[in-house]
Design an enzyme around this catalytic site. Structure first.
Site, mmCIF file in Angstrom:
data_model
loop_
_atom_site.group_PDB
_atom_site.id
_atom_site.type_symbol
_atom_site.label_atom_id
_atom_site.label_comp_id
_atom_site.label_asym_id
_atom_site.label_seq_id
_atom_site.Cartn_x
_atom_site.Cartn_y
_atom_site.Cartn_z
ATOM 1 N N ARG A 117 0.808 -1.236 0.000
ATOM 2 C CA ARG A 117 0.000 0.000 0.000
ATOM 3 C C ARG A 117 0.832 1.274 0.000
ATOM 4 N NH1 ARG A 117 -3.328 -2.986 3.701
ATOM 5 N NH2 ARG A 117 -5.066 -3.872 2.533
ATOM 6 N N LYS A 139 3.049 10.826 -11.907
ATOM 7 C CA LYS A 139 2.150 9.930 -12.662
ATOM 8 C C LYS A 139 2.892 8.622 -12.867
ATOM 9 C CE LYS A 139 -1.065 12.637 -15.408
ATOM 10 N NZ LYS A 139 -1.438 13.052 -16.782
ATOM 11 N N GLU A 181 9.221 16.195 -26.071
ATOM 12 C CA GLU A 181 8.579 16.682 -24.834
ATOM 13 C C GLU A 181 9.166 18.030 -24.426
ATOM 14 O OE1 GLU A 181 5.957 15.150 -23.694
ATOM 15 O OE2 GLU A 181 6.200 12.965 -23.632
ATOM 16 N N LYS A 223 7.071 21.951 -15.785
ATOM 17 C CA LYS A 223 6.241 20.840 -15.312
ATOM 18 C C LYS A 223 5.932 20.986 -13.827
ATOM 19 C CE LYS A 223 5.061 16.106 -15.484
ATOM 20 N NZ LYS A 223 5.194 14.786 -16.080
ATOM 21 N N GLU A 233 -4.645 16.335 -11.820
ATOM 22 C CA GLU A 233 -5.297 16.634 -13.100
ATOM 23 C C GLU A 233 -6.794 16.799 -12.929
ATOM 24 O OE1 GLU A 233 -3.356 14.606 -16.391
ATOM 25 O OE2 GLU A 233 -5.194 14.747 -17.544
ATOM 26 N N ARG A 238 -3.264 20.548 -15.507
ATOM 27 C CA ARG A 238 -2.280 19.498 -15.790
ATOM 28 C C ARG A 238 -2.543 18.842 -17.143
ATOM 29 N NH1 ARG A 238 0.829 15.193 -11.867
ATOM 30 N NH2 ARG A 238 2.052 14.333 -13.566
ATOM 31 N N ASN A 242 -0.674 17.331 -21.795
ATOM 32 C CA ASN A 242 -1.069 16.295 -22.750
ATOM 33 C C ASN A 242 -1.137 16.820 -24.181
ATOM 34 O OD1 ASN A 242 -3.192 13.521 -22.359
ATOM 35 N ND2 ASN A 242 -1.424 13.960 -21.088
ATOM 36 N N HIS A 245 -0.848 14.484 -27.052
ATOM 37 C CA HIS A 245 -0.887 13.113 -26.532
ATOM 38 C C HIS A 245 -2.157 12.353 -26.888
ATOM 39 C CE1 HIS A 245 2.656 14.430 -24.429
ATOM 40 N NE2 HIS A 245 2.770 13.319 -23.724
ATOM 41 N N HIS A 249 -1.214 8.794 -28.088
ATOM 42 C CA HIS A 249 -1.627 7.556 -27.416
ATOM 43 C C HIS A 249 -2.418 6.656 -28.374
ATOM 44 C CE1 HIS A 249 -1.154 9.418 -23.113
ATOM 45 N NE2 HIS A 249 0.000 9.137 -23.692
ATOM 46 N N HIS A 262 7.530 6.766 -27.784
ATOM 47 C CA HIS A 262 6.525 7.688 -27.246
ATOM 48 C C HIS A 262 6.756 9.121 -27.736
ATOM 49 C CE1 HIS A 262 3.678 9.507 -24.502
ATOM 50 N NE2 HIS A 262 4.628 10.262 -23.977
HETATM 51 P P1 NAD Z 1 12.252 4.013 -22.396
HETATM 52 O O1 NAD Z 1 12.134 4.011 -20.943
HETATM 53 O O2 NAD Z 1 11.736 2.846 -23.153
HETATM 54 O O3 NAD Z 1 13.773 4.282 -22.778
HETATM 55 C C1 NAD Z 1 14.118 4.374 -24.120
HETATM 56 C C2 NAD Z 1 15.286 3.435 -24.472
HETATM 57 O O4 NAD Z 1 16.505 4.024 -24.012
HETATM 58 C C3 NAD Z 1 15.206 2.078 -23.825
HETATM 59 O O5 NAD Z 1 15.586 1.121 -24.782
HETATM 60 C C4 NAD Z 1 16.231 2.146 -22.692
HETATM 61 O O6 NAD Z 1 16.779 0.896 -22.397
HETATM 62 C C5 NAD Z 1 17.271 3.053 -23.280
HETATM 63 N N1 NAD Z 1 18.061 3.849 -22.327
HETATM 64 C C6 NAD Z 1 17.626 4.529 -21.258
HETATM 65 N N2 NAD Z 1 18.591 5.294 -20.761
HETATM 66 C C7 NAD Z 1 19.701 5.077 -21.506
HETATM 67 C C8 NAD Z 1 21.008 5.598 -21.499
HETATM 68 N N3 NAD Z 1 21.370 6.564 -20.660
HETATM 69 N N4 NAD Z 1 21.897 5.106 -22.385
HETATM 70 C C9 NAD Z 1 21.517 4.164 -23.292
HETATM 71 N N5 NAD Z 1 20.271 3.666 -23.386
HETATM 72 C C10 NAD Z 1 19.370 4.130 -22.507
HETATM 73 O O7 NAD Z 1 11.492 5.297 -23.023
HETATM 74 P P2 NAD Z 1 11.431 6.840 -22.584
HETATM 75 O O8 NAD Z 1 11.312 7.585 -23.839
HETATM 76 O O9 NAD Z 1 12.475 7.187 -21.621
HETATM 77 O O10 NAD Z 1 10.056 6.918 -21.776
HETATM 78 C C11 NAD Z 1 8.843 6.686 -22.417
HETATM 79 C C12 NAD Z 1 7.809 6.307 -21.370
HETATM 80 O O11 NAD Z 1 7.632 7.385 -20.460
HETATM 81 C C13 NAD Z 1 6.464 6.000 -21.957
HETATM 82 O O12 NAD Z 1 5.967 4.807 -21.400
HETATM 83 C C14 NAD Z 1 5.607 7.172 -21.526
HETATM 84 O O13 NAD Z 1 4.264 6.836 -21.386
HETATM 85 C C15 NAD Z 1 6.242 7.538 -20.225
HETATM 86 N N6 NAD Z 1 5.988 8.915 -19.794
HETATM 87 C C16 NAD Z 1 5.527 9.129 -18.551
HETATM 88 C C17 NAD Z 1 5.285 10.409 -18.113
HETATM 89 C C18 NAD Z 1 4.813 10.645 -16.710
HETATM 90 O O14 NAD Z 1 4.452 11.776 -16.378
HETATM 91 N N7 NAD Z 1 4.817 9.646 -15.856
HETATM 92 C C19 NAD Z 1 5.532 11.506 -18.954
HETATM 93 C C20 NAD Z 1 6.032 11.257 -20.224
HETATM 94 C C21 NAD Z 1 6.254 9.957 -20.640
HETATM 95 N N1 GLY Z 2 3.048 13.772 -18.934
HETATM 96 C C1 GLY Z 2 1.763 14.252 -18.506
HETATM 97 C C2 GLY Z 2 1.670 14.536 -17.064
HETATM 98 O O1 GLY Z 2 2.591 14.308 -16.310
HETATM 99 O O2 GLY Z 2 0.647 14.984 -16.609
#
Ligand code: NAD
Ligand code: GLY
Length: 360
Positions: A117, A139, A181, A223, A233, A238, A242, A245, A249, A262
């Site tokens: 939890r 998030k 982004e 942010k 949100e 917030r 998006n 997005h 999505h 992404h």
């Molecule tokens: P990812 O986590 O898949 O990383 C991209 C690739 O880079 C992967 O293959 C990883 O292994 C590699 N990698 C990571 N760091 C590295 C480094 N320093 N050197 C070499 N390789 C490296 O993708 P991402 O683009 O980082 O994140 C996308 C995700 O984030 C999506 O799932 C998206 O929905 C999420 N997201 C969340 C929020 C939020 O507010 N929580 C906001 C934006 C995106």
């Molecule tokens: N990436 C969208 C949010 O954090 O609200």
């Protein structure tokens, strides 16, 4: 060292940005508590996660490695982490430390929100996308085959520790995806930052230290301000994060999360949001073109992938989390630096935007 604060009363936390930050044992002593597990992905395990585990010394009870990629951002994959924590008999005093991209950050955060939890967690993002967006704001979640990020929780980290040096090993395609982004913040709320990016895009892509740190700091500050105003949100502020997005999505879901990254989907989504804004008579064609040009210069996609249909994309968009009472809501632009949420988009305008971007 640059330091920002996300001000959320008792859930407030710092964002620290500094080269070499992740290798400072004293830093970890501040945030890891007395018991920690490092959660990571194969690409960064040796270079960043293991050295952090070493910095943690006896506090670290292990390193858990998720399989790589968006297709593994699932409840099934999360189950492996719960099992690992339970088999080690770790309790509520454990701190999870997410080392990796946004996928690891979102999944580790969701595990932290739900394991017994709720336990503490720290974000150590290693992609540009995670450093400027995913690691900040709490998030967390996983994908479903029927929709992106459909199970999750709001759960804030104890701290976000950003070492821009980790970007030196990031594949160029990932760096460009992260830039989407960064550009988003300029488009949604900061025209001066957008203009700065027009000037400094090449320096950021070349990993010039000052330009990269500036891009990360400005993005995180934007942010943080929005999250402070609307953590869950609920007021609509917030939702502005998006921008692009709703389209992104839908593309990712239709592709089974396996093709475009992404950030690439977000880039194309923002071009479509700009086009729809012009059709709504909100944005001038000239400003829309400026947005498109910067995204093109970052070598990000401005048209849809082949073989997507208007009908399928519209179907996915009907499940968008922003929709209320069956009404679709979109984040569109009144100007560069001024985004707004609307539920007034006519289906014909949306379809025209999708067709112009290449949907059948
Ligand atoms: P990812 O986590 O898949 O990383 C991209 C690739 O880079 C992967 O293959 C990883 O292994 C590699 N990698 C990571 N760091 C590295 C480094 N320093 N050197 C070499 N390789 C490296 O993708 P991402 O683009 O980082 O994140 C996308 C995700 O984030 C999506 O799932 C998206 O929905 C999420 N997201 C969340 C929020 C939020 O507010 N929580 C906001 C934006 C995106
Ligand atoms: N990436 C969208 C949010 O954090 O609200």
């Amino acid at each position: 060292m640059r330091e920002l604060q996300v001000g959320l009363k008792e859930a407030s936390y710092p964002i620290l940005i500094g080269e070499g930050l992740l290798q400072e044992p004293s830093r970890w002593a501040d945030y890891a508590g007395s018991l920690a597990v490092v959660v990571t992905q194969p690409s960064v395990e040796q270079a960043y996660a293991r050295p952090i585990a070493e910095c943690l010394g006896d506090v670290c009870r292990g390193v858990y490695v998720f399989p790589d990629g968006e297709t593994h951002k699932t409840l099934d994959d999360l189950e492996g982490l719960y099992r690992y924590l339970l088999e080690q008999r770790l309790g509520r005093d454990v701190t999870l430390i997410a080392v990796g991209g946004g996928v690891v950050g979102d999944m580790t955060g969701f595990a932290a929100a739900t394991y017994m939890r709720g336990v503490r967690f720290v974000q150590a993002p290693t992609t540009l996308l995670a450093q400027v967006d995913a690691s900040v704001g709490g998030k967390t979640g996983v994908n479903h085959t029927l929709g992106k990020n459909m199970s999750g929780a709001f759960w804030q980290p104890q701290a976000v520790l950003i070492d821009p040096l980790t970007l030196s090993t990031l594949p160029e395609r990932e760096l460009r995806a992260g830039l989407a982004e960064v550009i988003k913040y300029g488009l949604l709320g900061d025209a001066d930052f957008f203009a700065w990016l027009e000037e400094n895009l090449d320096a950021v892509l070349a990993l010039d230290p000052d330009a990269v740190a500036q891009a990360i700091e400005t993005s995180c500050a934007c942010k943080a301000r929005i999250v402070e105003a609307d953590e869950r949100e609920s007021s609509g502020q917030r939702a502005l994060l998006n921008l692009g997005h709703t389209f992104a999505h839908a593309i990712e879901t239709e592709q089974g999360y396996a093709q475009w990254h992404h950030g690439e989907a977000v880039a194309c989504g923002m071009v479509m949001a700009a086009d729809l804004s012009v059709r709504m008579k909100w944005l001038t064609a000239e400003q829309s073109e400026r947005a498109r040009r910067l995204i093109e210069r970052a070598e990000l996609p401005v048209n849809l992938p082949e073989d997507l249909t208007v009908a399928r994309l519209c179907e996915h968009m009907q499940h968008d989390k922003k929709n209320i009472g069956g009404r679709q809501r979109f984040v569109l632009m009144r100007a560069i630096g001024q985004a707004e949420l609307t539920d007034q988009v006519e289906p014909e305008l949306l379809q025209a935007t999708l067709r112009l971007a290449g949907a059948r």
